[in-house]
Design a protein around this motif. Structure first.
Motif, short mmCIF file in Angstrom:
data_model
loop_
_atom_site.label_atom_id
_atom_site.label_comp_id
_atom_site.label_asym_id
_atom_site.label_seq_id
_atom_site.Cartn_x
_atom_site.Cartn_y
_atom_site.Cartn_z
N GLY A 186 31.57 32.17 -8.36
CA GLY A 186 30.26 31.66 -7.98
C GLY A 186 29.37 32.74 -7.39
N CYS A 187 28.12 32.39 -7.10
CA CYS A 187 27.19 33.38 -6.54
C CYS A 187 27.14 33.29 -5.01
CB CYS A 187 25.80 33.22 -7.16
SG CYS A 187 25.20 31.53 -7.27
N LEU A 188 26.77 32.13 -4.47
CA LEU A 188 26.77 31.97 -3.01
C LEU A 188 28.18 32.03 -2.44
CD1 LEU A 188 24.12 29.19 -2.25
CD2 LEU A 188 24.03 31.60 -1.60
N MET A 189 29.15 31.48 -3.18
CA MET A 189 30.52 31.46 -2.67
C MET A 189 31.07 32.88 -2.51
SD MET A 189 31.33 28.39 -1.95
CE MET A 189 33.03 28.76 -1.51
N ASP A 190 30.67 33.82 -3.37
CA ASP A 190 31.21 35.17 -3.30
C ASP A 190 30.33 36.11 -2.48
OD1 ASP A 190 33.69 36.26 -4.18
OD2 ASP A 190 32.61 37.69 -5.43
N THR A 191 29.35 35.53 -1.80
CA THR A 191 28.51 36.33 -0.89
C THR A 191 28.55 35.67 0.50
OG1 THR A 191 26.58 35.14 -1.78
CG2 THR A 191 27.01 37.35 -2.63
N MET A 192 27.77 34.62 0.68
CA MET A 192 27.67 33.98 1.99
C MET A 192 29.00 33.32 2.42
SD MET A 192 24.82 31.22 3.28
CE MET A 192 23.49 32.31 2.77
N LEU A 194 32.11 34.22 1.39
CA LEU A 194 33.13 35.12 0.87
C LEU A 194 34.53 34.83 1.44
CD1 LEU A 194 33.01 38.32 -0.59
CD2 LEU A 194 33.96 38.71 1.65
N GLU A 195 34.60 34.51 2.73
CA GLU A 195 35.90 34.25 3.35
C GLU A 195 36.58 33.03 2.74
OE1 GLU A 195 37.73 36.11 5.41
OE2 GLU A 195 36.15 37.56 5.00
N THR A 196 35.80 32.05 2.34
CA THR A 196 36.38 30.87 1.68
C THR A 196 36.93 31.25 0.31
OG1 THR A 196 34.85 29.41 2.85
CG2 THR A 196 35.92 28.51 0.90
N ASN A 197 36.22 32.13 -0.40
CA ASN A 197 36.75 32.62 -1.67
C ASN A 197 38.05 33.39 -1.47
OD1 ASN A 197 34.96 31.51 -3.45
ND2 ASN A 197 34.07 33.44 -4.14
#
Length: 423
Positions: A186-192, A194-197
């Motif tokens: 994802g885009c937001l998931m792998d930036t904002m 990131l820890e969840t990813n």
């Protein structure tokens, strides 16, 4: 418009009790799925003009698709809504400021992961440099709408640029191998987020999954599709299909209900493109939510999950439940954690009011829906509210902040709670 789909609606009204905007608006027919379909049909038949009132009715829809599972005719309301919004957008003359913003967001930002990182990096600079403290101390945030000012207070701590750029492309299983999977970052998931990813990938490794993370993947296109930018979403869909289709994997894993629901609709999105229709269907058939794969490989039975005592409740991601049909797996995983008490929330399947950028563009309705959700949340006496989608997570954090419950309650992604339980 797909007139056959419009005619599928029997006007029976089974959808009405499931529609948050119909209930919140005081049972206004034009704010119900049945009413909106009737308006679409009237425009198609030339009985009414697609005027401002018509567009307002469509814009007030959350797109939560709670009407679909209860529809006896199986009307694909979400597809009709996106089609209508796209037609309106393509035929509407937007003002220069609106055109500029839409072009910047839909063409300049979300399709480019490096720009997403740079944009998120600016937010990180704002948080770490002291500008955030200055903005709050001087009262500048009071100039913004209340919901936006509150949202600024609940945004997660943004990772550094180095962390966002240093992403893995392959991870081995850390338990006897069960599956070979690819991960949609994802885009937001792998930036904002990131820890969840990172936590998602760690859980997959502990579950015995070998993970491939294609570098050429990009935004899923959901924001484009929901905002009348269908051509943009089609281009993003094709790039994602190309990025994953040659990988020899069992599943493509997602951890965001909104992204997952749009990914499994790629076959519909590209149904009129002979060169891509079958490729989109093959892609769709491999999509699986992180909770479903963990449940399938019996992760909760193989790994000890334990936390200090706390009451936990779960808020469904609308798209995860209504489109991806995932509701039992996350609950089973939560109930497997020793030390916690799980309490089901009343109307956990009703939208929280986030709906992508709905809480920004339709703030008044969104906050009314959130107020109801917080009433049900407080009734569980939970100290931990679990979600499975970044938008829902921020919305529940927003609700907790608005209610002044920061010291008593937290909102957390299910992946992060499971990671806590593993530790």
């Amino acid at each position: 418009m797909d007139e056959d789909e419009l005619l599928n609606c029997m006007r029976c009204g089974f959808c009405l009790p499931s529609c948050p905007t119909y209930i919140t608006s005081g049972f206004k027919e034009s704010h119900s799925p049945r009413g909106r379909i009737a308006l679409m049909k009237a425009v198609v038949d030339g009985l009414i003009e697609p005027d401002e009132d018509f567009e307002t009715s469509l814009n007030q829809c959350l797109g939560c698709r709670a009407c679909e599972p209860v529809c006896p005719s199986g009307v694909n309301y979400g597809h009709l809504l996106e089609e209508a919004r796209d037609i309106i957008n393509q035929n509407k003359k937007h003002s220069l400021p609106v055109r500029t913003v839409r072009k910047a967001v839909f063409e300049g930002l979300f399709p480019h992961q490096n720009r997403m990182r740079n944009f998120t990096g600016l937010l990180g600079f704002y948080q770490r440099s002291g500008l955030q403290k200055v903005a709050r101390a001087t009262g500048i945030m009071k100039l913004f709408p209340e919901s936006l000012a509150t949202m600024e207070r609940v945004l997660p701590k943004v990772p550094t640029m180095k962390e966002m750029k240093n992403r893995p492309r392959f991870l081995p299983a850390e338990a006897p191998e069960t599956k070979k999977v690819a991960f949609f970052t994802g885009c937001l998931m792998d930036t904002m987020f990131l820890e969840t990813n990172n936590a998602t990938m760690k859980l997959l490794q502990l579950a015995g999954c070998e993970i491939i993370i294609p570098e050429s993947q990009n935004c899923c296109g959901a924001l484009h599709g929901h905002s009348g930018e269908k051509n943009g979403s089609k281009e993003l869909a094709k790039k994602n299909i190309q990025a994953f289709e040659d990988l020899d994997v069992d599943y493509i894993i997602t951890n965001a209900g909104g992204c997952g629901a749009f990914l499994v609709d790629y076959d519909h999105l590209l149904k009129d493109d002979p060169a891509w229709k079958e490729r989109a269907l093959a892609f769709k058939n491999k999509i699986k939510d992180i909770t479903e794969i963990l449940f399938e490989v019996r992760f909760h039975e193989k790994v000890k999950l334990e936390l200090p005592f706390q009451i936990v409740t779960y808020q469904d991601s609308c798209h995860l439940r209504n489109v991806m049909k995932t509701a039992a797996a996350p609950r089973a995983l939560l109930q497997a954690i020793e030390g916690i008490e799980f309490k089901e929330m009343k109307d956990a399947d009703r939208c929280c009011g986030s709906a992508g950028i709905y809480n920004i563009v339709e703030s008044e309705m969104s906050m009314q829906i959130l107020d109801y959700k917080m009433e049900q949340t407080k009734a569980t006496h939970a100290s931990t509210v679990v979600t499975a989608n970044p938008g829902c997570l921020l919305q529940m954090k927003l609700g907790i902040e608005r209610e002044g419950l920061n010291e008593k309650m937290r909102a957390v992604h299910i992946v992060d709670l499971l990671m806590e339980a593993v530790k």
